[in-house]
Design a protein around this motif. Structure first.
Motif: not given
Length: 412
Positions: A314-318
């Motif tokens: 999720k942090e990579y996507e953000s």
């Protein structure tokens, strides 16, 4: 007086053979090196030095030898005053000593642009924003707890840098050590700080995250100044003493840490940056300006790439959503070997209006820059009625003390 060799042989042996000497290889090999080796062989039947670094000749930018009679000679003090001693040192240390080195104003400007100014602007950026946000220093050390993904990444990246510089310097390899520093400073500026801009100043809403950014960058800059000190003694001294109020960077201990380098995170962030680069390339090919938000981007990693930290998805996507200016990032598996990036290019009225709003913000920021306004200087705006829903966002983004609605943009 009597030579130590005959006066006190045991004391002399403490200093012989010497650990390290360095001299221009072409200029001294037939003279000084030969004389040292010959005398050492006769007197002690051994080599006179443990390590010798021979380097090539410094020539002008047209590969011509420096001669006063030709008019291309640069006297050192004159050159140091004009170019800066740190820059001259950096050009020399980041160069392969086996090759002749070309020196002149263009080479100096290249080094200044390629490295020195990026480092200096990073340092000044921290001072400006940290002072504005009243950041209070608590520790010179890295703390991983409660850090964002970007903070964890740059800390691991710095620990990796320290290890590589140390290894290379112990091998007397200043060039590879210096190039590692260049690579790190580029990552620090063009990825860590650029991706963290929304975390500080008027754009920041999360106090804990803001403190995390400042404490991380502060520790990085103070310890980076120590790593840099053998190469650039003056800018490193300026950075270290200003940041810490301590006596001198040249009296500081070499950075060490109990933290481990997160190799998996370094691997993953490399993939993230490759995706970002591919995403920008696709935007450019399709003439989709970055300030225009898009609905989503689909990323197919290919068979040769995979994320090692599954829990950070999720942090990579953000990070990618912010970098590529999309509302959603979708990762897909692919049987193809190479990375592929594709956008949903359908522009809804909402997306088009947001894109126009971002152009408006850019225009206002350009105006502020042209007027020489600082972050503390506020402005009064009149914006077109169509952007009323973005009023609060614009006011915060551009440092406006008041925003009115009207027919066209006005800045006071």
């Amino acid at each position: 007086g009597e030579p130590l060799y005959t006066k006190n042989r045991k004391e002399w042996e403490k200093w012989f053979p010497v650990d390290f000497i360095t001299e221009s290889f072409p200029g001294q090999f037939k003279n000084w090196f030969y004389a040292l080796i010959a005398m050492s062989t006769v007197l002690a039947d051994t080599n006179p030095f443990k390590t010798v670094l021979g380097f090539g000749t410094m020539l002008d930018e047209n590969s011509k030898p420096f001669h006063k009679s030709v008019g291309n000679a640069i006297e050192f003090v004159e050159g140091a005053n004009k170019f800066g001693a740190d820059i001259i040192r950096w050009i020399c240390t980041s160069h392969n000593p086996a090759d002749n080195i070309l020196f002149g104003e263009n080479k100096v400007n290249d080094a200044r642009r390629r490295f020195y100014l990026i480092l200096w602007n990073t340092y000044k950026y921290f001072l400006e924003y940290a002072n504005q946000d009243n950041f209070k220093v608590q520790s010179l050390k890295f703390k991983i707890e409660n850090k964002s993904l970007l903070d964890k990444w740059i800390i691991s990246r710095f620990l990796q840098l320290t290890q590589k510089v140390e290894i290379n310097l112990k091998k007397f390899d200043a060039k590879d050590a210096a190039l590692e520093v260049e690579s790190f400073v580029s990552d620090l500026s063009t990825w860590y700080i650029r991706r963290s801009r929304e975390r500080v100043g008027v754009n920041s809403e999360n106090t804990q995250d803001k403190e995390s950014f400042y404490s991380t960058l502060y520790a990085i800059l103070t310890q980076l100044s120590i790593v840099l000190s053998p190469f650039m003694p003056f800018i490193s001294e300026e950075m270290y003493t200003t940041l810490t109020s301590k006596e001198s960077v040249h009296l500081a201990d070499w950075p060490s840490s109990t933290n481990q380098v997160d190799e998996k995170l370094l691997h993953d962030m490399k993939i993230i940056r490759e995706i970002a680069e591919a995403g920008h390339r696709v935007r450019k090919e399709n003439k989709l300006k970055v300030r225009q938000p898009l609905a989503n981007v689909k990323v197919s990693l290919g068979t040769d790439k995979k994320f090692l930290h599954k829990e950070f998805g999720k942090e990579y996507e953000s990070i990618l959503a912010s970098e590529l200016n999309v509302k959603k990032v979708e990762f897909n598996s692919s049987k193809k070997e190479s990375l592929e990036v594709s956008y949903d290019t359908t522009l809804t009225p909402e997306l088009e209006l947001e894109g126009e709003m971002r152009d408006l913000v850019r225009e206002i920021q350009t105006h502020r820059k042209e007027k020489g306004l600082t972050m503390q200087d506020t402005i009064t705006l009149t914006i077109p009625n169509t952007f009323s829903s973005f009023k609060d966002f614009i006011q915060k983004k551009v440092g406006a003390n008041n925003i009115l609605l009207g027919e066209k943009l006005e800045i006071k």
